[in-house]
Design an enzyme around this catalytic site. Structure first.
Site, PDB file in Angstrom:
ATOM      1  CE  LYS A 225      -4.071  -1.958  -0.043  1.00 32.65           C
ATOM      2  NZ  LYS A 225      -4.925  -2.177   1.101  1.00 32.65           N
ATOM      3  NE  ARG A 259      -7.267  -9.190  -0.909  1.00 34.27           N
ATOM      4  CZ  ARG A 259      -6.897  -8.311  -1.848  1.00 34.27           C
ATOM      5  NH1 ARG A 259      -6.126  -7.288  -1.516  1.00 34.27           N
ATOM      6  NH2 ARG A 259      -7.319  -8.444  -3.092  1.00 34.27           N
TER       7      ARG A 259
END
Length: 288
Positions: A225, A259
């Site tokens: 991210k 994840r």
């Protein structure tokens, strides 16, 4: 507050289940898209997608999360028929070639229904049941496991990051309960990166244990991210070490499922974190 490291059975579709708690589990990201921000659509061919997914299982992934529409903030929407044409052949093929748990990453009720029929066990909705609430009925009828994610997109957030989690996910849980979904099928995802700036994402990690108040197992999705890039100064393809650091930190804070894009490095991070947790438990027993 439930012990996040005690065993808890997560019930899934097709009579499957996973034990969450004593050891962290990995959910591998399997994008069937030409424009995913984090892998550049490297695995867009179906044979390459399947080979990549099976390699993730070999490296330690317990769950394969298959998505046909990019969640990149400026990504163009994909028609439902195109999304289904991308993911359904992959799910059908993987259901025949691996015993791993298969998850469909979608907010669309019809795509979720077809994916479960094709062999998926879990529905992963990044809109927290609030974009197409009918997806909750699909989960209830099929008995699928359900990942409910928090997002701040397209709405006004509360100023406190944890208060906003309880505000948004509280509404999602009301939808789930009204649809008859059992709590033992639900996993909550605080949605790192979804309409949250770097400071908010960092604060969310620092205060992650406050989310244990939901009394439900938690999923962490920090992989590659932007906030990891902001902290480390790394481009998207160079953020796996930073991701692994967040995996270890969030495992110690109580997260159950992670994840990720790079399974191998995060497997090692989880093994280190779980060894620390085991040492803590042993010390507690010795102290009586």
């Amino acid at each position: 507050m439930a012990d996040p490291f005690g065993p808890r059975t997560w019930r899934l579709a097709h009579g499957r289940s996973l034990v969450l708690g004593p050891a962290g589990l990995l959910m591998a990201i399997i994008n069937v898209t030409p424009d995913s921000f984090s892998d550049g659509g490297a695995y867009s061919g179906i044979d390459a997608v399947i080979a990549s997914a099976l390699a993730c299982v070999d490296q330690g992934a317990a769950i394969l999360d298959i998505g046909g529409e990019s969640t990149r903030p400026d990504a163009a929407p994909v028609p439902a028929a195109e999304e289904q044409a991308r993911v359904l052949p992959v799910i059908e093929a993987l259901s025949e070639r691996t015993g791993a748990i298969l998850s469909i990453d979608t907010y669309r009720a019809e795509t979720a229904r077809l994916a479960i029929a094709a062999g998926a066990h879990v529905i992963n909705d990044v809109h927290g049941l609030q974009r197409e609430p009918a997806i909750a009925a699909v989960a209830a009828v099929s008995g699928a496991g359900l990942c409910i994610m928090h997002t701040g997109r397209n709405r006004e957030k509360l100023p406190d990051v944890i208060a906003d989690q309880y505000h948004f996910l509280g509404r999602s849980l009301e939808i789930a309960e009204a649809s008859g979904i059992e709590r033992e099928r639900i996993l909550l995802d605080p949605g790192f990166g979804f309409a949250k700036d770097s400071a908010e994402n960092t604060e969310l990690m620092a205060r992650f244990q406050e989310l244990l108040g939901f009394g439900l197992p938690l999923l962490a999705g920090t992989s590659r991210k932007r906030f990891i890039g902001a902290i480390t100064g790394r481009d998207v393809q160079q953020r796996d070490a930073g991701t692994a650091a967040t995996t270890a930190v969030l495992r110690l804070a109580g997260a159950a499922v992670f994840r990720v894009h790079d399974v191998a490095i995060n497997r090692d991070a989880l093994l280190v974190a779980d060894a620390i947790l085991a040492s803590r438990r042993d010390a507690a027993v010795q102290q009586g």
